[in-house]
Write a protein that holds these residues in place. Structure first.
Motif, short mmCIF file in Angstrom:
data_model
loop_
_atom_site.label_atom_id
_atom_site.label_comp_id
_atom_site.label_asym_id
_atom_site.label_seq_id
_atom_site.Cartn_x
_atom_site.Cartn_y
_atom_site.Cartn_z
N VAL A 108 -39.97 19.99 47.47
CA VAL A 108 -41.17 20.46 48.45
C VAL A 108 -41.17 19.27 49.65
O VAL A 108 -41.25 18.31 49.64
CB VAL A 108 -42.44 20.47 47.73
CG1 VAL A 108 -43.51 21.04 48.68
CG2 VAL A 108 -42.57 21.19 46.37
N ASN A 110 -42.02 19.68 54.36
CA ASN A 110 -42.46 20.48 55.46
C ASN A 110 -41.54 20.22 56.72
O ASN A 110 -41.10 18.97 56.87
CB ASN A 110 -43.95 20.09 55.75
CG ASN A 110 -44.22 18.43 56.34
OD1 ASN A 110 -43.32 17.88 56.09
ND2 ASN A 110 -45.31 18.13 56.47
N ARG A 125 -38.75 24.50 48.52
CA ARG A 125 -39.79 25.05 49.52
C ARG A 125 -40.04 24.19 50.46
O ARG A 125 -39.94 22.78 50.51
CB ARG A 125 -41.20 25.39 48.68
CG ARG A 125 -41.19 26.54 47.93
CD ARG A 125 -42.34 26.75 47.11
NE ARG A 125 -42.22 25.64 46.32
CZ ARG A 125 -43.08 25.30 45.34
NH1 ARG A 125 -44.30 25.94 45.07
NH2 ARG A 125 -42.91 24.07 44.40
N TYR A 127 -42.85 23.95 53.85
CA TYR A 127 -44.33 24.52 54.20
C TYR A 127 -43.92 24.31 56.01
O TYR A 127 -43.65 23.20 56.51
CB TYR A 127 -45.27 23.70 53.68
CG TYR A 127 -45.66 24.26 52.50
CD1 TYR A 127 -46.40 25.35 52.24
CD2 TYR A 127 -45.21 23.50 51.39
CE1 TYR A 127 -46.75 25.77 50.90
CE2 TYR A 127 -45.33 24.15 49.97
CZ TYR A 127 -46.24 25.17 49.89
OH TYR A 127 -46.39 25.71 48.73
N ASN A 128 -44.29 25.42 56.45
CA ASN A 128 -44.38 25.48 58.11
C ASN A 128 -45.26 24.41 58.69
O ASN A 128 -46.40 24.77 58.45
CB ASN A 128 -44.29 26.80 58.46
CG ASN A 128 -44.32 27.14 59.99
OD1 ASN A 128 -44.10 26.23 60.60
ND2 ASN A 128 -44.26 28.32 60.24
N THR A 129 -44.68 23.48 59.65
CA THR A 129 -45.98 22.79 60.18
C THR A 129 -46.39 23.35 61.44
O THR A 129 -47.14 22.65 62.04
CB THR A 129 -45.22 21.46 60.51
OG1 THR A 129 -43.99 21.62 61.30
CG2 THR A 129 -44.65 20.60 59.33
N ILE A 137 -46.26 31.05 56.20
CA ILE A 137 -46.76 29.63 55.69
C ILE A 137 -45.61 28.67 55.38
O ILE A 137 -45.78 27.73 55.56
CB ILE A 137 -47.70 29.62 54.38
CG1 ILE A 137 -49.16 30.38 54.83
CG2 ILE A 137 -47.92 28.41 53.85
CD1 ILE A 137 -50.00 30.62 53.66
N GLY A 138 -44.41 29.35 54.95
CA GLY A 138 -43.33 28.65 54.71
C GLY A 138 -41.98 29.41 54.31
O GLY A 138 -42.06 30.54 54.48
#
Length: 158
Positions: A108, A110, A125, A127-129, A137-138
């Motif tokens: 995981v 970002n 995964r 996660y979109n910063t 979201i990601g």
């Protein structure tokens, strides 16, 4: 206080107190309490070329950071103290983290975009910063590879 030359890198550590754990047939582990301005504790296995260090305020005021190879580039995690701008009791993983073990382990991280480099596994995964309405979201890896195949998840309503 002793000065100890590291057997692999030949660097000298200034150690106030320390010990070695030696078990026949297993790598030797060295642990020391450092007498250096920002390093409190360091430890290393004989089969690793670098040590881990617990440093105070290495990156930000009132943060404890665990570094590998004495580089912020390899920060494993950090814990905030009560006077940190983010508040006490916070934890950060600058390089991401893993969930699970063995076949269930997933990465995981970002980023503002889908990975274009690196090897990824199904279920990893990002996660979109930079999330915005109408965006996601990601992203989740749906086919392992370098860089793998990715699909967005978590549509953000307008």
């Amino acid at each position: 206080m002793s000065h100890s030359t590291h057997p692999i890198s030949r660097r000298t550590f200034i150690i106030a107190y320390g010990f070695q754990v030696i078990k026949p047939g297993e790598p030797t582990v060295k642990v020391g309490i450092a007498n250096q301005p920002d390093t409190v504790l360091l430890w290393q296995s004989a089969d690793d070329t670098h040590d881990y260090r617990l440093r105070y305020q290495a990156d930000k005021p009132d943060w404890w950071e665990v570094l590998w190879a004495n580089s912020s580039r390899y920060s494993a995690f950090a814990l905030s103290g009560g006077n940190a701008a983010e508040g006490g009791g916070q934890i950060k993983f600058p390089r991401g983290y893993y969930l699970g073990n063995g076949n269930t382990q997933r990465k995981v991280q970002n980023s503002p975009a889908v990975p274009t480099t690196g090897t990824w596994q199904i279920g990893d995964r990002i996660y979109n910063t930079l999330p915005t309405p109408g965006n996601y979201i990601g992203w989740v890896c749906i086919a392992s590879g370098t860089p793998g195949s990715w699909k967005p998840f978590g549509l953000i309503n307008q």
